[in-house]
Scaffold this active site. Sequence first.
Site, PDB file in Angstrom:
ATOM      1  N   LYS A 179       5.927 -10.560  -2.628  1.00  0.00           N
ATOM      2  CA  LYS A 179       5.265 -10.430  -1.327  1.00  0.00           C
ATOM      3  C   LYS A 179       4.185  -9.356  -1.432  1.00  0.00           C
ATOM      4  CE  LYS A 179       5.524  -8.016   2.242  1.00  0.00           C
ATOM      5  NZ  LYS A 179       4.073  -7.920   2.501  1.00  0.00           N
ATOM      6  N   SER A 233       4.787   3.066   0.265  1.00  0.00           N
ATOM      7  CA  SER A 233       4.974   4.415   0.809  1.00  0.00           C
ATOM      8  C   SER A 233       6.432   4.862   0.737  1.00  0.00           C
ATOM      9  CB  SER A 233       4.494   4.449   2.259  1.00  0.00           C
ATOM     10  OG  SER A 233       5.307   3.612   3.032  1.00  0.00           O
ATOM     11  N   GLU A 254       8.200   2.869  -6.607  1.00  0.00           N
ATOM     12  CA  GLU A 254       6.996   3.628  -6.997  1.00  0.00           C
ATOM     13  C   GLU A 254       6.292   4.027  -5.723  1.00  0.00           C
ATOM     14  OE1 GLU A 254       6.298   4.564  -9.944  1.00  0.00           O
ATOM     15  OE2 GLU A 254       7.514   3.250 -11.196  1.00  0.00           O
ATOM     16  N   CYS A 288      -2.504   6.004  -5.646  1.00  0.00           N
ATOM     17  CA  CYS A 288      -1.367   6.925  -5.557  1.00  0.00           C
ATOM     18  C   CYS A 288      -1.554   8.120  -6.487  1.00  0.00           C
ATOM     19  CB  CYS A 288      -0.087   6.173  -5.898  1.00  0.00           C
ATOM     20  SG  CYS A 288      -0.176   5.370  -7.498  1.00  0.00           S
ATOM     21  N   GLU A 392       0.548  13.028   2.174  1.00  0.00           N
ATOM     22  CA  GLU A 392      -0.360  12.120   1.464  1.00  0.00           C
ATOM     23  C   GLU A 392      -1.396  11.600   2.460  1.00  0.00           C
ATOM     24  OE1 GLU A 392       1.044   8.193   0.256  1.00  0.00           O
ATOM     25  OE2 GLU A 392       0.138   8.532  -1.696  1.00  0.00           O
TER      26      GLU A 392
HETATM   27  P1  NAD Z   1       3.625   0.338   2.631  1.00  0.00           P
HETATM   28  O1  NAD Z   1       4.883   1.000   2.270  1.00  0.00           O
HETATM   29  O2  NAD Z   1       3.211   0.341   4.061  1.00  0.00           O
HETATM   30  O3  NAD Z   1       3.650  -1.194   2.197  1.00  0.00           O
HETATM   31  C1  NAD Z   1       3.876  -1.601   0.881  1.00  0.00           C
HETATM   32  C2  NAD Z   1       4.432  -3.009   0.879  1.00  0.00           C
HETATM   33  O4  NAD Z   1       5.711  -2.982   1.495  1.00  0.00           O
HETATM   34  C3  NAD Z   1       3.613  -4.015   1.668  1.00  0.00           C
HETATM   35  O5  NAD Z   1       3.662  -5.261   1.027  1.00  0.00           O
HETATM   36  C4  NAD Z   1       4.332  -4.069   3.003  1.00  0.00           C
HETATM   37  O6  NAD Z   1       4.147  -5.274   3.703  1.00  0.00           O
HETATM   38  C5  NAD Z   1       5.768  -3.941   2.528  1.00  0.00           C
HETATM   39  N1  NAD Z   1       6.706  -3.458   3.551  1.00  0.00           N
HETATM   40  C6  NAD Z   1       6.451  -2.673   4.634  1.00  0.00           C
HETATM   41  N2  NAD Z   1       7.592  -2.482   5.335  1.00  0.00           N
HETATM   42  C7  NAD Z   1       8.577  -3.133   4.682  1.00  0.00           C
HETATM   43  C8  NAD Z   1       9.969  -3.298   4.910  1.00  0.00           C
HETATM   44  N3  NAD Z   1      10.577  -2.761   5.975  1.00  0.00           N
HETATM   45  N4  NAD Z   1      10.693  -4.031   4.021  1.00  0.00           N
HETATM   46  C9  NAD Z   1      10.106  -4.581   2.941  1.00  0.00           C
HETATM   47  N5  NAD Z   1       8.782  -4.476   2.687  1.00  0.00           N
HETATM   48  C10 NAD Z   1       8.026  -3.749   3.538  1.00  0.00           C
HETATM   49  O7  NAD Z   1       2.502   0.979   1.701  1.00  0.00           O
HETATM   50  P2  NAD Z   1       0.946   0.657   1.732  1.00  0.00           P
HETATM   51  O8  NAD Z   1       0.372   1.378   2.924  1.00  0.00           O
HETATM   52  O9  NAD Z   1       0.712  -0.784   1.555  1.00  0.00           O
HETATM   53  O10 NAD Z   1       0.457   1.350   0.370  1.00  0.00           O
HETATM   54  C11 NAD Z   1       0.110   2.678   0.276  1.00  0.00           C
HETATM   55  C12 NAD Z   1       1.243   3.509  -0.278  1.00  0.00           C
HETATM   56  O11 NAD Z   1       1.627   3.006  -1.544  1.00  0.00           O
HETATM   57  C13 NAD Z   1       0.852   4.948  -0.521  1.00  0.00           C
HETATM   58  O12 NAD Z   1       1.893   5.797  -0.122  1.00  0.00           O
HETATM   59  C14 NAD Z   1       0.665   5.014  -2.026  1.00  0.00           C
HETATM   60  O13 NAD Z   1       0.815   6.277  -2.599  1.00  0.00           O
HETATM   61  C15 NAD Z   1       1.721   4.080  -2.485  1.00  0.00           C
HETATM   62  N6  NAD Z   1       1.443   3.620  -3.838  1.00  0.00           N
HETATM   63  C16 NAD Z   1       2.236   4.070  -4.867  1.00  0.00           C
HETATM   64  C17 NAD Z   1       1.960   3.672  -6.171  1.00  0.00           C
HETATM   65  C18 NAD Z   1       2.803   4.134  -7.332  1.00  0.00           C
HETATM   66  O14 NAD Z   1       2.740   3.499  -8.378  1.00  0.00           O
HETATM   67  N7  NAD Z   1       3.594   5.184  -7.204  1.00  0.00           N
HETATM   68  C19 NAD Z   1       0.879   2.830  -6.425  1.00  0.00           C
HETATM   69  C20 NAD Z   1       0.099   2.410  -5.361  1.00  0.00           C
HETATM   70  C21 NAD Z   1       0.393   2.801  -4.058  1.00  0.00           C
END
Ligand code: NAD
Length: 488
Positions: A179, A233, A254, A288, A392
């Site tokens: 997803k 996140s 991650e 990230c 962040e």
């Molecule tokens: P997010 O957590 O809002 O969403 C990430 C994914 O999770 C999306 O596909 C979203 O639809 C899904 N999601 C949201 N709520 C969910 C739930 N309750 N159950 C299952 N899936 C759910 O993050 P974002 O805003 O899309 O991305 C930015 C974040 O990602 C930042 O915090 C960034 O640091 C982090 N990030 C980390 C890495 C790493 O490798 N450590 C890499 C890239 C981004």
Amino acid sequence: MMAQSKALLVLENFIGGKFIPCSSYIDSYNPSTGDVYCKVPDSGKEEVEAAVKAAKDAFPIWSSKSPWERSQILNKLADLIEHDLEAFAQAESKDQGKTITFARTVDIPRAVYNFRFFASSILHHITECTEMATMGCVHYTSRAPVGVAGLISPWNLPLYLLTWKIAPAIACGNTVVAKPSEMTSVTAWMMCKLLEKAGVPHGVVNIVFGTGAKAGEALVCHPDVPLVSFTGSTLTAQRIREKSAPHCKRLSLELGGKNPAIIFDDADLSQCIPTTLRSSFSNQGEICLCTSRIFVQRGIYSEFLKRFVAEAKKWKTGNPSDPTVDVGALISKEHLEKVRNYVKKAQAEGARVLCGEGVDALDLPPGNQKGYFMLPTVIAEVKDESCCMQEEIFGPVTCVVAFDTEEEVIKRANGVKYGLAATVWSNNVGRVHRVAHRLQSGLVWTNCWLVRDLNLPFGGMKASGIGREGAKDSYEFFTEVKTITIKH
Ligand code: NAD
């Protein structure tokens, strides 16, 4: 497969090798214009159920193929994506707001490489064997794929991060339900069109589009999905841990970062300044691994700040499809507001904004006036306890502060809840080793940034994640190990 309604791009789920329309859709925006340009399926339990069933059905055949057979298919898929690299790059830039240059040189080449890398690494694993001569026994381990893997990825590096999960999962013989973020689904959907040609059997890769709350959670809670690999996140990861706990699922998480760059007074500023600009502002600061706290030793603080701000002002913000542009649009209106608010809070606390937001004027082409743009912003004199130094921000904002001693800067760099990536700049070999060992950070780059060997572990400490990804680490995550003892 590709339906057009009022010139909108309409995506469909990809389940069991077929594109399947959904009963409801979510609007997806072009961040550089603010227009809705695409409809993304708003999938829920029903679609996830169908996808998991397709993945389960495909598992026996896929998992019984040899690593060599799977490797060839992964390589073929890499070739096909590479063949369409320009179309993928254009789509990623339009969907995410990133510059076409970044999509062309980073996102899509890395997606191709993810498949090539795991196509190769899967051929080179060996398992352990020990002998207990006195008991007449040998012990060895065997590894087998786990089953249906749930893969959930964020919006900042859409195809890059999605393929970083799909490639190892299927190379190891699992089948997947993925997803992508609801905000950036287009390139995942484009990739689905290549799977059959690459020889990926139906049901091995299923993609369900939709929100985290509906589609994501249905996947996380599904009893037939024993492992979930998530990038996103820290807040969402907490929810995923709670929701998956009753099923005791295997999780790889991650998460976010608040990454420090530590610049000692013997650093080579001619290398350090351009690299720290890249580490702060690449992909609009939406990586990230981006630097957001720059600690500069007091002796070079003024010089660093002057040169850093002068160079930051040269970064061109504008239409992402213009190849001369360095900073594209942020992902959404809400995210832009959130990032801007951090700058306002810093100002209210008495920090100085030296360039960018609220200081310099944005100069955008007429077609981009409603896009979500923000200039690279440098803030100085921020207190360590300020939200800008603790949380962040995930935008083109970086804070610069002075420090005096090695001991002090290690403590301050470690003084956040995150622990993903740090950068250390010094020509003193002893010092870079000392500092690297003491930083609470899954990755430490010295005198460089974002130089990655995919063989080695990637991941964060503290609130930045659980588990690691890489050749060996992903292999261990996506397989189940068994110890077998033979008495002769
Ligand atoms: P997010 O957590 O809002 O969403 C990430 C994914 O999770 C999306 O596909 C979203 O639809 C899904 N999601 C949201 N709520 C969910 C739930 N309750 N159950 C299952 N899936 C759910 O993050 P974002 O805003 O899309 O991305 C930015 C974040 O990602 C930042 O915090 C960034 O640091 C982090 N990030 C980390 C890495 C790493 O490798 N450590 C890499 C890239 C981004």
